[in-house]
Design an enzyme around this catalytic site. Structure first.
Site, PDB file in Angstrom:
ATOM      1  N   GLY A 164      28.353 -25.220  37.275  1.00  0.00           N
ATOM      2  CA  GLY A 164      28.195 -25.918  38.544  1.00  0.00           C
ATOM      3  C   GLY A 164      27.464 -25.145  39.608  1.00  0.00           C
ATOM      4  O   GLY A 164      27.450 -25.557  40.770  1.00  0.00           O
ATOM      5  N   HIS A 171      24.971 -14.564  43.725  1.00  0.00           N
ATOM      6  CA  HIS A 171      25.847 -14.699  44.892  1.00  0.00           C
ATOM      7  C   HIS A 171      27.251 -15.098  44.456  1.00  0.00           C
ATOM      8  O   HIS A 171      27.475 -15.511  43.316  1.00  0.00           O
ATOM      9  CB  HIS A 171      25.303 -15.746  45.870  1.00  0.00           C
ATOM     10  CG  HIS A 171      25.400 -17.158  45.376  1.00  0.00           C
ATOM     11  ND1 HIS A 171      24.549 -17.679  44.415  1.00  0.00           N
ATOM     12  CD2 HIS A 171      26.261 -18.170  45.689  1.00  0.00           C
ATOM     13  CE1 HIS A 171      24.859 -18.944  44.178  1.00  0.00           C
ATOM     14  NE2 HIS A 171      25.903 -19.261  44.923  1.00  0.00           N
ATOM     15  N   HIS A 304      43.902  -8.054  39.722  1.00  0.00           N
ATOM     16  CA  HIS A 304      43.216  -8.357  38.468  1.00  0.00           C
ATOM     17  C   HIS A 304      42.110  -9.370  38.719  1.00  0.00           C
ATOM     18  O   HIS A 304      42.098 -10.071  39.723  1.00  0.00           O
ATOM     19  CB  HIS A 304      44.187  -8.894  37.404  1.00  0.00           C
ATOM     20  CG  HIS A 304      44.933 -10.133  37.810  1.00  0.00           C
ATOM     21  ND1 HIS A 304      45.998 -10.113  38.687  1.00  0.00           N
ATOM     22  CD2 HIS A 304      44.781 -11.439  37.459  1.00  0.00           C
ATOM     23  CE1 HIS A 304      46.470 -11.329  38.858  1.00  0.00           C
ATOM     24  NE2 HIS A 304      45.738 -12.160  38.123  1.00  0.00           N
ATOM     25  N   GLU A 325      43.388 -31.279  26.002  1.00  0.00           N
ATOM     26  CA  GLU A 325      43.571 -30.184  26.960  1.00  0.00           C
ATOM     27  C   GLU A 325      43.955 -30.706  28.346  1.00  0.00           C
ATOM     28  O   GLU A 325      44.735 -30.086  29.066  1.00  0.00           O
ATOM     29  CB  GLU A 325      42.294 -29.335  27.076  1.00  0.00           C
ATOM     30  CG  GLU A 325      41.991 -28.486  25.852  1.00  0.00           C
ATOM     31  CD  GLU A 325      41.123 -29.205  24.847  1.00  0.00           C
ATOM     32  OE1 GLU A 325      40.579 -28.545  23.954  1.00  0.00           O
ATOM     33  OE2 GLU A 325      40.982 -30.444  24.948  1.00  0.00           O
TER      34      GLU A 325
END
EC number: 2.7.7.12
Length: 361
Positions: A164, A171, A304, A325
């Protein structure tokens, strides 16, 4: 073989469930599905002809953005307020008189964009470690700056059109909010519960055990460890962990930041080398909540970073999180151990640099 005897379990051949302690959820591992022929959607490979500087690209030095502002001629990192923010600091409060089925509450914050480098044709694995270190330092500064006011500061990078990303210029984005987002709230609860039950922070114990086992380790150095987590959902998902107990990015020492720049470059080079393509992914940092939580005991937290890449079989075949899913259970098509082994065996010289050297010969 006795017809009544049961086959010996093989994780590469037999489906099974794995527990994700960071999300209190289960992942279905079905590695045998990699044997099926692929007749589904095939993506277009990423274009490799991005110009170094495009005056019409709103992220380039000297370009005009949508709001009419002109970018400075920056030569390192560059930060600006997102011209189309999802969060604004002065949004009105919807009030609290709501039916239990139709609840809402105030959401305030700020959204920023951070350019890593002035060139559009470069990505983090092709940057020098000193340049990546500047990115890390800016990330840490943003946690301090925005975390003084906001509960959560989410640093994330969407790399590649498949994830996307609408602009190829290197960036990331930074969204700071006055609320704890769902994933952060889940990580908060799970890490707090684990410490209370086991007496040690979840990811501190996990990093030590993975370092000992080595089975899912992709790269490591003195201060950092990268693994394909035991509970990974995405095919080549990785988890970046410090070896020391650290709450937030600003807590990292100078040495740890240098080591972080090094291990990020190594990991992302391996990603690109896997299919010899600029590897798409979404990544983000999770550290202890900020704002009012800065004064609280956050010893259950461990800093993390998550990397979630979608590619599965090649540069043009991705994993889709749909159907089962979305409606039932997360599922993956190769074991985390297989994924780690593939990544670990890859060289750490970027394929583009190697091709340049071969061409020069």
């Amino acid at each position: 073989m006795d017809s009544t005897s049961k086959p010996t379990f093989d994780p590469k051949e037999h489906q099974h469930l794995r527990y994700n302690p960071l999300r209190d959820s289960w992942v279905l591992v079905s590695a045998h599905r990699m044997k099926r022929p692929w007749k589904g959607q095939v993506e277009k490979p990423p274009e490799d002809n991005t110009p170094r500087h495009d005056p019409n690209n709103p992220l380039c030095p000297g370009s005009v953005r949508a709001n009419g502002e002109v970018n400075p001629e920056y030569d390192s990192t560059f930060m600006f307020d997102n011209d189309f923010p999802a969060l604004q600091p002065d949004a009105p409060d919807p009030g609290s008189d709501h039916h239990p089925l139709f609840q809402s509450k105030a959401a305030r914050g700020v959204c920023k964009v951070m350019c890593f480098h002035p060139w559009s044709d470069i990505t983090l694995p092709l940057m020098q470690p000193a340049e990546i270190r500047k990115v890390i330092d800016k990330w840490a500064d943003l946690i301090v700056e925005l975390g003084a006011e906001y509960t959560w500061v989410q640093i994330f990078e969407n790399k590649g059109a498949m994830m996307g990303c609408s602009n190829p210029h290197p960036h990331c984005q930074v969204w700071a909010s006055n609320f704890l987002p769902n994933e952060a709230a889940l990580a908060e609860r799970c890490q707090r519960d684990f410490l209370q039950k086991h007496g040690e922070p979840l990811l501190v114990q996990y990093a030590r055990m993975e370092a000992q086992a080595q089975e899912r380790v992709v790269v490591e150095n003195e201060h950092w460890l990268v693994v394909v987590p035991y509970w990974a959902t995405w095919p080549f998902q990785t988890l970046l962990l410090p070896r020391r107990h650290v709450f937030r990015l600003p807590d990292l020492t100078a040495q740890e930041r240098d080591s972080l720049a090094s291990i990020m470059k190594r990991l992302l080079t391996k990603y690109d080398n896997l299919f010899e393509v600029s590897f798409p992914y979404s990544m983000g940092w999770h550290g202890a909540p900020t704002g009012s939580h800065l004064q609280e005991d956050m010893s259950h937290w461990q800093l993390h970073a998550h990397y979630y890449p979608p590619l599965l079989r090649s540069a043009t075949i991705r994993k889709f999180m749909v159907g089962y899913e979305m409606l039932a259970n997360e599922q993956r098509d190769l074991t985390p151990e297989q994924a780690a082994d593939q990544l670990r065996k890859l060289g750490e010289e970027h394929y583009k640099m190697k091709k340049t050297e071969d061409f020069d010969k």
